[in-house]
Structures are given as structure tokens and as C-alpha cells.
Motif scaffolding. Sequence first.
Motif, PDB file in Angstrom:
ATOM      1  N   SER A  37       2.759  -0.150  11.915  1.00  0.00           N
ATOM      2  CA  SER A  37       1.775  -0.181  11.066  1.00  0.00           C
ATOM      3  C   SER A  37       1.941  -0.812   9.945  1.00  0.00           C
ATOM      4  CB  SER A  37       1.588   1.429  10.465  1.00  0.00           C
ATOM      5  OG  SER A  37       0.931   1.560   9.528  1.00  0.00           O
ATOM      6  N   GLU A  39       0.551  -0.379   7.255  1.00  0.00           N
ATOM      7  CA  GLU A  39       0.711   0.475   5.743  1.00  0.00           C
ATOM      8  C   GLU A  39       1.978   1.635   5.946  1.00  0.00           C
ATOM      9  OE1 GLU A  39      -2.436   3.512   3.734  1.00  0.00           O
ATOM     10  OE2 GLU A  39      -2.790   1.353   3.989  1.00  0.00           O
ATOM     11  N   CYS A  40       2.099   2.183   6.715  1.00  0.00           N
ATOM     12  CA  CYS A  40       3.283   3.127   6.897  1.00  0.00           C
ATOM     13  C   CYS A  40       4.580   2.391   7.213  1.00  0.00           C
ATOM     14  CB  CYS A  40       2.972   4.169   8.263  1.00  0.00           C
ATOM     15  SG  CYS A  40       3.980   5.364   8.541  1.00  0.00           S
ATOM     16  N   ASN A  62       4.522   5.312   2.675  1.00  0.00           N
ATOM     17  CA  ASN A  62       3.593   4.233   2.827  1.00  0.00           C
ATOM     18  C   ASN A  62       3.528   3.116   1.763  1.00  0.00           C
ATOM     19  OD1 ASN A  62       2.009   5.791   4.826  1.00  0.00           O
ATOM     20  ND2 ASN A  62       2.674   7.290   3.404  1.00  0.00           N
ATOM     21  N   THR A 135      -2.652   2.953  -4.530  1.00  0.00           N
ATOM     22  CA  THR A 135      -2.614   2.368  -3.369  1.00  0.00           C
ATOM     23  C   THR A 135      -3.009   0.861  -3.410  1.00  0.00           C
ATOM     24  OG1 THR A 135      -4.615   3.328  -2.378  1.00  0.00           O
ATOM     25  CG2 THR A 135      -2.459   4.803  -2.290  1.00  0.00           C
TER      26      THR A 135
END
Length: 163
Positions: A37, A39-40, A62, A135
Amino acid sequence: MREPTAGPAVAERLTVEVPPETAWAAVSDVRRMGEWSPECRGAWLLGGGVPLRPGARFLGRNRASWLPWVTLCRVVAAVPGEVFAFDVSFFGVPLSRWTYRFTAVPVGCEVTEEWHDRRRGLPGRLLTATAPLLTGVVRRRDRNRLTSRATLVALRTALEAGR
């Protein structure tokens, strides 16, 4: 597993040349998600080990830009070779459900990654409004569509290489 009331906000799928059980085993070991991923960055299991069963909890690590964050996740479905799903919350506020479905095809399996938006009511609206500050992600649905596709491509590459 009860699905959220609406269909997925994002659903991406692609074929992987491994059996459904192999793909399921990789995805359900959430500690490995950071390998694929954008993002993760992975997960910390909260008690127990793999394979995860419904009710198991983990912390998702994350990062989309400069600031990392952690979410609390709870497994809601874990059927080897078929489905793996978990709900995500932040400080008790429901955010999403991620569902991975595995369907056998002649050359391996089709993996479908779904994102269900569970942000509702005032707490959900407040998180939606403030999340870009934390984020760096302004358009969550668009971002998840891109990262889901990238995750599936990286997963396919790793699994077909035998990793």
C-alpha cells in the motif's frame, strides 16, 4: 458480516496468478499491508496472531504525507480464500470498512478491494473536515481509488514473484 447500508464508494479488482487461498493469506496478514500500500505502513496486532478471526483488533499505521496516524481496526469477516474485511475507526468514530474478496478464475484469482465510507453524523463530518489537515488527503474517495489500484498491482507483483 453485515455490510454498510450503501455499496462501496470505491471498488478495484484485478487478476492474480495464485490460488485464492494464497492471496487471502497474504492480505489477511495485515502486518504485511505496508509492503503493497502507498498509504498503509503496516499494522500492530492487539493480542492473538494470524490468521485473524472476526473480532480481532489491530492498529493500522498510515501515512499519506508528512504526518503519520494510527487507526483502530476490527476484523468483521475472515473466510480463507473468500473474504477478509475490517472496520476502521479513529478515536471511536467509524471511518470505513475495507473488504477484500477473492474469486477463483482459471488462471488464479480475482482480488477485489472495496472501501466503504462509514463517516456519518456530526463526528464523521468533523473528521471529514479536519482530516486533510492531519493526513494531507483532500479528496479521500479519489485518493483511495488510486491507492487501491496501486495496492493491488503491488500485491500481484509480489505474489506472482513468490514473495
